[in-house]
Design a protein around this motif. Structure first.
Motif, mmCIF file in Angstrom:
data_model
loop_
_atom_site.group_PDB
_atom_site.id
_atom_site.type_symbol
_atom_site.label_atom_id
_atom_site.label_comp_id
_atom_site.label_asym_id
_atom_site.label_seq_id
_atom_site.Cartn_x
_atom_site.Cartn_y
_atom_site.Cartn_z
ATOM 1 N N MET A 43 46.093 38.166 38.306
ATOM 2 C CA MET A 43 46.635 39.519 38.341
ATOM 3 C C MET A 43 46.297 40.195 39.674
ATOM 4 O O MET A 43 45.151 40.123 40.129
ATOM 5 N N VAL A 44 47.272 40.846 40.287
ATOM 6 C CA VAL A 44 47.061 41.537 41.551
ATOM 7 C C VAL A 44 46.157 42.745 41.317
ATOM 8 O O VAL A 44 46.358 43.524 40.387
ATOM 9 N N TYR A 45 45.140 42.890 42.161
ATOM 10 C CA TYR A 45 44.184 43.993 42.017
ATOM 11 C C TYR A 45 44.822 45.318 42.389
ATOM 12 O O TYR A 45 45.397 45.474 43.465
ATOM 13 N N GLN A 46 44.713 46.278 41.471
ATOM 14 C CA GLN A 46 45.165 47.639 41.705
ATOM 15 C C GLN A 46 43.951 48.555 41.583
ATOM 16 O O GLN A 46 43.439 48.755 40.476
ATOM 17 N N PRO A 47 43.464 49.119 42.674
ATOM 18 C CA PRO A 47 42.254 49.942 42.595
ATOM 19 C C PRO A 47 42.468 51.212 41.786
ATOM 20 O O PRO A 47 43.589 51.722 41.680
ATOM 21 N N ASP A 48 41.392 51.702 41.227
ATOM 22 C CA ASP A 48 41.426 52.922 40.430
ATOM 23 C C ASP A 48 41.897 54.094 41.290
ATOM 24 O O ASP A 48 41.381 54.334 42.385
ATOM 25 N N LYS A 49 42.882 54.826 40.800
ATOM 26 C CA LYS A 49 43.437 55.939 41.564
ATOM 27 C C LYS A 49 42.454 57.090 41.726
ATOM 28 O O LYS A 49 42.606 57.925 42.627
#
Length: 329
Positions: free
Chosen positions: A1-7
């Motif tokens: 899964m591509v890492y999506q940082p916490d907004k």
């Protein structure tokens, strides 16, 4: 899964200006000393980096000799950086160092121009970077002229291989001399990284004053005294602990009855403050505003959470500070 940082990552932690510069560092930084070498599961290393960044920790601290084996922490970090953080490079502060033995022969150690330039070239290659944000001389060299070492650091900034220059393990007088040389060269020292904790207070003997007077930041390494300033050893030495492993950085012989009695008393005070001993120890290093950031190591994401939570209870009353001094006396 591509890492999506916490907004919401920048809402979690505080950032402190580094001396009299434009750069800010998070109050807690993550060191990649022991838990990013080839003996560590890469997925655990990835989880630690992702979790730290999600909590607003933007500063990742390495050195050429971190591992084990030496160099492997930079290689593993570089691999994760390319896979997860490539688009986030401008949100990261990445530091490395040179000053300890990296290769055989007379050019693989200490502080010569030859060693420092070659070492940073190797570090950049291992991490797959064009530059590091901060490059440290890791320890003073008793034989190389200080001017040669500082001029080499200045040269690396002018080459574009480092944005800022820093020092580590320099005593107060030598740090003052190095800072003066760098200022004259036009590449001021950004920050100094000393060993500093409740059990290692040498920086209070002049170094912190020098840094404050010269507008240089301070980032403390080993703020938990190698794990002693935690609840890890209150009931003895666990079989899976660093002290039981034969580590040269913490041995069972160092955990003397006298020291452990101090740890127990400090733990009682921490509980009265409503926090863990490790959290109180980190907050104590940050007290007074003379330390920019505390550098933690972590093998579990929960340890990162503990450090971040410390920021909610980082103030001390004078009576608490007096009690800590009495315990440590």
């Amino acid at each position: 899964m591509v890492y999506q940082p916490d907004k919401n990552r920048y809402q979690t932690i505080s950032y402190h200006r580094c001396g009299r510069t434009g750069l800010k560092l998070p109050a807690v930084s993550l060191g990649l000393w022991h838990n990013f070498g080839d003996s560590t599961l890469v997925e655990n290393s990835r989880a630690l980096l992702r979790h730290a960044f999600d909590q607003g920790i933007t500063h990742f601290d390495l050195a050429n000799n971190y591992g084990p084996p030496p160099g492997s922490a930079e290689e593993n970090f570089g691999r994760i950086l390319r896979q997860d953080f490539a688009s986030l490079r401008d949100e990261l502060i990445i530091s490395s160092k040179a000053g300890y033995t990296m290769w055989d022969g007379p050019y693989g150690d200490w502080g010569s121009r030859k060693y420092l330039i070659a070492s940073l070239d190797q570090s950049l290659k291992r991490m797959g970077l064009d530059y590091v944000d901060i490059f440290y001389h890791h320890r003073p060299d008793p034989e190389t002229p200080l001017e040669e070492t500082m001029t080499a650091l200045d040269h690396l900034v002018r080459q574009g291989k480092a944005l800022y220059i820093a020092l580590s393990n320099y005593p107060a007088q030598l740090a003052a001399e190095a800072i003066a040389i760098l200022k004259q060269l036009g590449t001021p020292c950004l920050i100094h990284q000393p060993k500093y904790s409740m059990f290692e207070r040498a920086p209070e003997d002049g170094l912190l004053d020098v840094l404050q007077q010269q507008g240089v930041g301070c980032i403390a390494f080993s703020p938990l005294a190698g794990g002693v300033l935690t609840d890890r050893y209150l009931q003895g030495i666990p079989e899976d602990s660093r002290a039981a492993s034969g580590s040269r950085f913490l041995s069972s012989e160092q955990l003397t009855p006298e020291k452990m009695e101090k740890v127990r008393q400090l733990n009682e005070l921490a509980q009265q403050r409503g926090q863990k001993l490790s959290q109180m120890a980190l907050a104590w290093v940050l007290r007074g505003g003379r330390v920019t950031s505390v550098l933690i190591g972590a093998s579990k994401t929960s340890q990162i959470d503990d450090a971040i939570t410390m920021l909610n209870q980082r103030e001390f009353s004078q009576s608490e500070l007096d009690r800590i001094d009495a315990i440590l006396a």
